[in-house]
Structures are given as C-alpha cells and as structure tokens.
Design an enzyme around this catalytic site. Structure first.
Site, short mmCIF file in Angstrom:
data_model
loop_
_atom_site.label_atom_id
_atom_site.label_comp_id
_atom_site.label_asym_id
_atom_site.label_seq_id
_atom_site.Cartn_x
_atom_site.Cartn_y
_atom_site.Cartn_z
CB ALA A 92 -0.91 -0.03 1.03
CG HIS A 93 1.68 3.38 3.06
ND1 HIS A 93 0.66 2.83 3.26
CD2 HIS A 93 2.31 3.69 4.01
CE1 HIS A 93 0.25 2.79 4.45
NE2 HIS A 93 1.41 3.58 4.88
CG ASN A 94 7.75 1.88 0.10
OD1 ASN A 94 7.11 2.38 -0.31
ND2 ASN A 94 9.05 1.82 0.05
#
Length: 147
Positions: A92-94
């Site tokens: 999803a995001h980092n």
C-alpha cells in the site's frame, strides 16, 4: 499553492459528502466549480503535494488481510529496495524511519496466506528478512493537519 488549494486540502481531510454529486457540494462550499477542484486535485497529486487520494477500506471486513512490516535496509540499497516494494501491488505504501528497521510498509492481500507469500517474495527479491507486525487491536485515530 494558493488559498483555494489550501482550503481544498483542508476540506478533503474531512471526507467527501456522501451525496450523488460530492464535487458540486464541495464547489459550493469552497466558492469554486467542481471541474476546477478536480483539476487542482490532479495537479496536487502530480506535483507530489498530495501522495494519495482515495477511499480507506477495512480490508478485513471485506475478507482480505493486511499487515505492517519492516526491513532493515543498508543505506546504499535503500532506493533500490524502495523501488522494488513500490512495484508490488500488495504494498500500500512504504516509508523511511530513523531506526535499524528503516523501511516500513503496509501489505494488503486477499488472504492471510497471501501476506505470507508476499513476505517470502520480498525476502527473495531483496535478500532481506522482513519483520511482520500483524495488527493485534484496532484503534481509530482521526487526524487533521490544517494547511
């Protein structure tokens, strides 16, 4: 960024009105037009002022699974590993943290088995062993950052 951009960002943090034409409602609130607001939103996303705009789903209630995970990435490989994660649809995001576990990311998969398989794939791709931190309890924290 001008005053309308700021007001738009502030208003969007409160969510979209749950009506048939939410952008028309926002346009009336912000003394603008729906097309102007959508154009501005696209520019804010393209310029990187906003990194994401979209709904938040409770993936577990939809039958899926998610987890927070981390990697201890050597500094000289940080950008390379970030790109690898960025290209995975399950991520999803980092983001970077100032810690030995310096790269944190959220995985969302259709099943819990998918989480395990994705973590194993990340280990194969990077040569780094992920730290898996599954949710133990749900908390809702309403955040608002006035611009």
């Amino acid at each position: 960024m001008d005053d309308l951009d700021r007001r738009l960002i502030n208003r969007l943090q409160l969510g979209l009105p749950l009506v048939r034409h939410p952008w028309q409602v926002l346009a009336a609130e912000l003394d603008s037009s729906s097309s102007e607001l959508l154009d501005r939103l696209h520019v804010l996303l393209e310029d990187g002022v906003l990194t994401r705009f979209g709904p938040m789903f409770d993936i577990e209630r939809l039958g899926g699974a998610f987890t927070l995970a981390a990697l201890a990435v050597p500094e000289e490989r940080f950008e390379e590993v970030a790109e690898l994660l960025h290209d995975l649809p399950e991520v999803a995001h980092n983001y970077r943290r100032e810690h030995a576990w310096n790269m944190w990311f959220v995985l969302g998969c259709p099943t819990a088995q998918g989480i395990d398989e994705t973590l194993q794939r990340i280990e194969r791709l990077t040569g780094l062993v992920p730290l898996n931190l599954p949710k133990e309890e749900t908390y809702h924290v309403g955040l608002y950052f006035p611009v």
